[in-house]
Design a protein around this motif. Structure first.
Motif, PDB file in Angstrom:
ATOM      1  N   GLN A 103       1.447   7.106  -6.584  1.00 11.26           N
ATOM      2  CA  GLN A 103       0.428   8.114  -6.866  1.00 11.26           C
ATOM      3  C   GLN A 103       0.983   9.527  -6.733  1.00 11.26           C
ATOM      4  O   GLN A 103       0.579  10.427  -7.457  1.00 11.26           O
ATOM      5  N   VAL A 106       2.031   1.960  -3.458  1.00  5.99           N
ATOM      6  CA  VAL A 106       0.962   2.530  -4.276  1.00  5.99           C
ATOM      7  C   VAL A 106       0.837   4.020  -4.010  1.00  5.99           C
ATOM      8  O   VAL A 106       0.739   4.852  -4.920  1.00  5.99           O
ATOM      9  N   ARG A 107       0.880   4.371  -2.700  1.00  8.22           N
ATOM     10  CA  ARG A 107       0.765   5.773  -2.312  1.00  8.22           C
ATOM     11  C   ARG A 107       1.895   6.595  -2.919  1.00  8.22           C
ATOM     12  O   ARG A 107       1.689   7.658  -3.486  1.00  8.22           O
ATOM     13  N   PRO A 140       0.833  -1.222   0.000  1.00  8.69           N
ATOM     14  CA  PRO A 140       0.000   0.000   0.000  1.00  8.69           C
ATOM     15  C   PRO A 140       0.857   1.257   0.000  1.00  8.69           C
ATOM     16  O   PRO A 140       0.547   2.240  -0.680  1.00  8.69           O
TER      17      PRO A 140
END
Lengths: 113, 899
Positions: A61, A57-58, A54
């Motif tokens: 982004q 992913v952050r 996660p």
């Protein structure tokens, strides 16, 4: 996350910094990254290995890391993460603020009556 | 261009939807996790663990696959969405906190959007909506292009040929949709708007029968064999009492017995509902029943009134269908009427009205678009004004948010979202209102000046919905965000320190906006005044009296009467009608004397003058020509200026007589009485026995067009068989129509009596375009006036609030309430006068758009201008007085203490 006596949980909010720092040494895939963080901390940090995903992913982004599909040493397809220049800049900022934080903690905790 | 934008928007929305389709990314993450676990197991095995222990440890140190998955999805998917939801929520809250502002803004947007969407709904029905929405773009119209009116029809044989041989057309529906079918069934007789259609027509249009069935191919194959008919749902309900056993009934159509085999579904009015809302269909094998010029085999050249709707064969493009039909063109032309100067065969998607009808609406559509555009601009200006004020009021809030570290982009996004939300609310409200507006626009066209119904379906479809919402949101974001941003782009420190003072510049901007609104309002009001005066002058100068006159059309030709028999019939009908109680007088006119359509013109000459026949007859002087019976003029309330009316003694064998109008008399015998003079009309000499006043027979006609009237019973040229009757009655003509029709049918029940209507209704329908334009201009003019007044009120109220302190000081040192009011009045009237001056110039330029409809009124008519300017001035005074009067009642002590 399994808590073990001789290890430390990664402090809330510092995982991003750990990942950025580790990726700044070399691009790597998720498993490699998890192990590298553990190795570098001499196994003090026992992070749940899954929790880096996660976070990745952050970071992706925000444009701080980039991904490529590549092949591992034993010829398997894997996703490689590498730090971007924006990521390096962010790492610098985070690092500075971390140092200030640690310094301040030391000052307070080292204070004598 | 509009279609393009809509297509682009749809594509964009599809792409936006794809952004949220995260499956691919989810699968990637799963691969990654699997890969991770495999490596970890191998690693553990390499460290000497047994296989299942290695697996267990790997899973433990990974720490919950499902949770990782969810966290990753949250991190990815809701990063953007979450913020959006938060912003929308915040925007909603902030709008709810100021209900006054929100409702004014939403109402403003709604009015603007309702106006443009009403017009768009109208335009959509005429130009954009597919004839068969479910069939995509497979349904096409095929027609001949002509130089004259754009669209010519096929011969029945040509349409058959096309159906049989064109490979690019899967189904060919042939139709003649303006067939006068005179129907007699269980006790009633009436004309029904009918169509003659081929068996495949209903399949092309994709409808199925609600009772019974449509025509089988076999029933449309042998001429004059299968007398079968389909009736419309409306007719089934109104005339057959919604009888479920309808299929057993037989009816007479134009004197021929037909059996009913099916009922069409509700709301189905055929392939050309704009030309005629059809309620009865017969097969093309019975063409001669529906059209008098067709013989039973329907192959003669005069039998050319077939239009074609077709479905393209699978995989065939418009271009290839066009190419194939062009290659068939020589046969198609030879089987149609070559005298129509046919050009290429055209194939086009069946959207909107047919090409010929679309043409007619171009001018009106352009005008409506302009009006709606102006109103939308006024609404947007108002909105901008509202948001400037709101932006000023929120300057502190925005500055504060920026100061505590909100990114400028974030603040902007917030403002955009707030505007978009306003636009959405206004758009939805506007859409609801527009359904009403579009229906009102359509209502001007449902009944034409011959009493026939047209169906103009303006229901809100997906295209209209998209248009309304998209234009509302775009308008709101454009006009809402920039003013708000501009007022927020102040120096942070400044805004925080001085609060909301120092706003002189902004109220100047607002005043300019209001002046712009006034300018546009003047344009609309000027147009409204011009058209009102035009309609007034049409009604007052037509020189005939339509009140208490009933019209009907007598059509012995439809049932095949010879001229001699028809003449006896008509004479009997006149006598019979004259004896109906309540009837004052009866007049007949041949041809189309009363329907106000383009008139027959005839070359006209004087004895000894240049012969008007011959090759260059197009240059020869012409007069509008018709034939009328005695008492025609008195029936219409027209008094002859000199001479006598025709009498029963003006018959064949007596000297040929003519009545001319003043325009003709003045052209040839200026200053001299024309009575007794001779005039040659199409090589025949007539003696002038009377002079009639000029009366207007249609819009746009030069007021002084020369006219000549011959005596109906003298049969001077080719014998006509049909006639129109005008009947002057005491009381309401509408109430007399049935009695009058009965009287005519008593003479001969077989002869169709059609197009019965009060003459006032014909007049109204003839001017439907002008009346529509007038209604729209009056409506939008009033809205514009209201919006400008609200805008002005807003400016003054705002300035009053800002200058409360100053006003307080003035009052404290002795100013009176009246002086404060005068102060504001002086300021605003200055702006209003500026707006009126600019608007006046613009209005005179814009009046060109409606110049064709201006009868008896000049496009720069000063009275209309005075009306528009006066209305605007009154609105200005009202918009200023109220808030400034309140200002004048400010208690100085309170005002001074308020800061």
């Amino acid at each position: 996350m399994a808590r073990q006596d001789s290890t430390e949980q990664v402090l809330q909010g510092t995982l991003d910094l750990l990942i950025l720092k580790t990726l700044s040494l070399a691009p790597m895939h998720g498993w490699g990254l998890a192990h590298r963080i553990q190795d570098l901390s001499r196994d003090v940090f026992q992070l749940g290995q899954g929790s880096i995903y996660p976070a990745l992913v952050r970071l992706e982004q925000r444009g701080w890391v980039d991904t490529d599909w590549g092949t591992t040493d034993n010829n398997r397809r894997a996703k490689y993460y590498r730090i971007t220049s924006a990521g390096r800049k962010a790492m610098g900022d985070e690092l500075a603020s971390w140092r200030r934080f640690v310094g301040a903690m030391d000052l307070v905790l080292g204070a004598r009556a | 261009m509009m279609l393009d934008a809509i297509t682009r928007m749809r594509a964009w929305m599809a792409r936006a939807g794809e952004l949220f389709r995260r499956r691919r990314l989810g699968a990637e993450l799963d691969d990654e996790i699997r890969h991770h676990l495999e490596l970890e197991i191998e690693y553990n095995v390499a460290r000497g663990m047994p296989a299942d222990e290695a697996r267990r440890v790997a899973l433990v140190s990974f720490g919950g696959v499902q949770r990782v998955r969810e966290e990753a999805r949250t991190a990815r998917g809701f990063f953007a969405l979450d913020a959006l939801v938060r912003d929308v929520h915040y925007a909603w809250r902030s709008l709810r906190c100021s209900p006054g502002f929100t409702s004014t803004a939403v109402a403003t947007i709604a009015l603007g959007i309702a106006t443009v969407t009403s017009v768009f709904g109208f335009v959509n029905a005429i130009f954009l909506r597919p004839l068969v929405p479910a069939a995509g773009d497979r349904v096409v119209r095929v027609y001949f292009e002509t130089r004259a009116n754009g669209e010519a029809m096929f011969g029945h044989a040509a349409a058959r040929d096309m159906a049989r041989h064109a490979r690019s057309l899967e189904l060919v529906g042939e139709h003649y949709s303006t067939a006068p079918l005179y129907v007699a069934a269980n006790g009633w007789r009436s004309e029904v708007q009918g169509a003659v259609v081929s068996a495949d027509y209903f399949r092309v249009l994709g409808v199925s029968a609600s009772i019974g069935r449509f025509f089988a191919p076999d029933e449309d194959s042998v001429p004059d064999r299968d007398a079968v008919a389909i009736i419309g749902d409306g007719l089934w309900r109104s005339r057959f009492g919604a009888d479920p056993g309808i299929l057993r009934q037989t009816i007479a159509i134009n004197g021929r017995r037909f059996s009913i085999i099916g009922v069409a579904p509700p709301g189905f009015f055929g392939a050309e509902p704009d030309r005629s809302a059809v309620q009865m269909w017969i097969p093309t094998a019975m063409f001669h029943v529906g059209y008098r010029w067709c013989d039973a085999l329907a192959i003669q050249p005069p039998c050319t009134n077939s239009r074609v709707v077709a479905r393209l064969a699978p995989g065939v493009t418009l271009a290839s269908a066009r190419a194939e039909l062009r290659s068939m063109q020589p046969e198609l032309v030879s089987l149609s009427d070559p005298s129509d100067s046919l050009e290429n065969v055209a194939v086009e998607r069946a959207i909107g009205f047919s090409p010929g009808s679309r043409e007619q609406y171009l001018g009106l559509t352009r005008l409506l678009w302009s009006i709606a555009g102006i109103l939308l601009v006024i609404a947007c200006t108002n909105l901008a004004g509202l948001l400037i004020v709101r932006g000023l009021a929120r300057r502190r809030e925005i500055a504060l948010r920026l100061a505590i570290g909100a990114a400028r982009l974030q603040v902007t996004r917030q403002l955009v979202i707030e505007s978009a939300l306003l636009g959405l609310l206004g758009g939805l409200a506007g859409l609801a209102l527009s359904a009403l507006g579009a229906a009102t626009l359509a209502s001007f066209f449902t009944l034409d000046n011959e009493g026939y119904r047209h169906a103009l379906d303006v229901h809100v479809d997906a295209t209209v919905l998209e248009f309304a919402i998209a234009s509302a949101v775009v308008a709101a974001v454009l006009f809402g965000t920039f003013p708000a941003l501009a007022s927020a782009r102040a120096d942070l420190v400044d805004s925080l320190r001085e609060g909301a003072r120092g706003t002189e510049g902004k109220s100047r901007t607002r005043q300019v906006l209001v002046a712009a609104q006034i300018t546009l309002a003047v344009i609309l009001l000027f147009g409204a005044a011009l058209l009102s005066r035009s309609v007034g002058s049409i009604l007052s100068t037509r020189h005939f009296d339509a009140e208490h006159v009933a019209l009907m059309r007598l059509r012995p030709r439809l049932v095949g009467y010879e001229p001699a028999k028809a003449e006896r019939y008509l004479a009997d009908v006149v006598r019979r009608l004259e004896h109906v109680p309540g009837v004052e007088s009866v007049g007949l006119a041949r041809g189309i004397g009363l329907a106000w359509h383009p008139q027959i013109t005839r070359p006209i000459a004087l004895p000894g003058g240049i012969a008007s026949t011959g090759a260059s007859s197009s240059d020869a002087p012409k007069a509008i020509f018709t034939t009328i019976t005695p008492r025609f003029f008195s029936t219409l309330g027209i008094r002859l200026t000199s001479g006598r009316d025709f009498t029963e003694h003006d018959l064949p064998g007596t000297p040929k007589v003519v009545i001319v109008n003043e325009a003709l008399a003045r052209t040839y015998w200026p200053g001299v009485s024309p009575l007794g003079k001779t005039v040659i009309i199409r090589d025949t000499s007539f003696t002038i026995v009377g002079v009639a006043p000029n009366y207007k027979i249609r819009v746009g006609m030069e007021p002084d067009a020369p006219m000549a009237f011959a005596a109906f019973w003298q049969n001077v040229f080719e014998p006509e068989v049909d006639a129109r009757a005008a009947i002057r009655v005491r009381g309401e003509p509408a109430a007399m129509l049935n009695a009058l029709a009965r009287a005519a049918q008593e003479v001969d029940a077989a002869v169709p009596v059609t197009e019965m209507l009060p003459m006032t209704q014909q007049v109204t329908a003839t001017f439907s375009e002008i009346r529509l334009a007038r209604a729209v201009l009056i409506g939008t003019g009033a809205l514009a006036l209201a919006l400008s007044t609200i805008g002005l009120y807003g400016v003054v109220a705002f300035v009053v609030r800002r200058r409360r302190r100053e006003i307080g000081v003035r009052m404290a040192i002795g100013a009176r309430g009246g002086e404060i009011v005068r102060l504001f009045l002086r300021q605003n009237l200055g702006w209003a006068v500026l707006g009126i001056a600019i608007g006046g110039a613009g209005a005179i330029a814009a009046a060109r758009l409606i110049s064709a409809w201006l009868v008896g009124v000049s496009p720069s008519d000063p009275i209309s201008f005075a009306i528009a300017a006066g209305a605007v001035l009154i609105a200005c005074v009202l918009g200023t007085l109220l808030p400034s009067w309140q200002a004048g009642r400010v208690d100085p002590v309170l005002a001074l203490r308020s800061e």
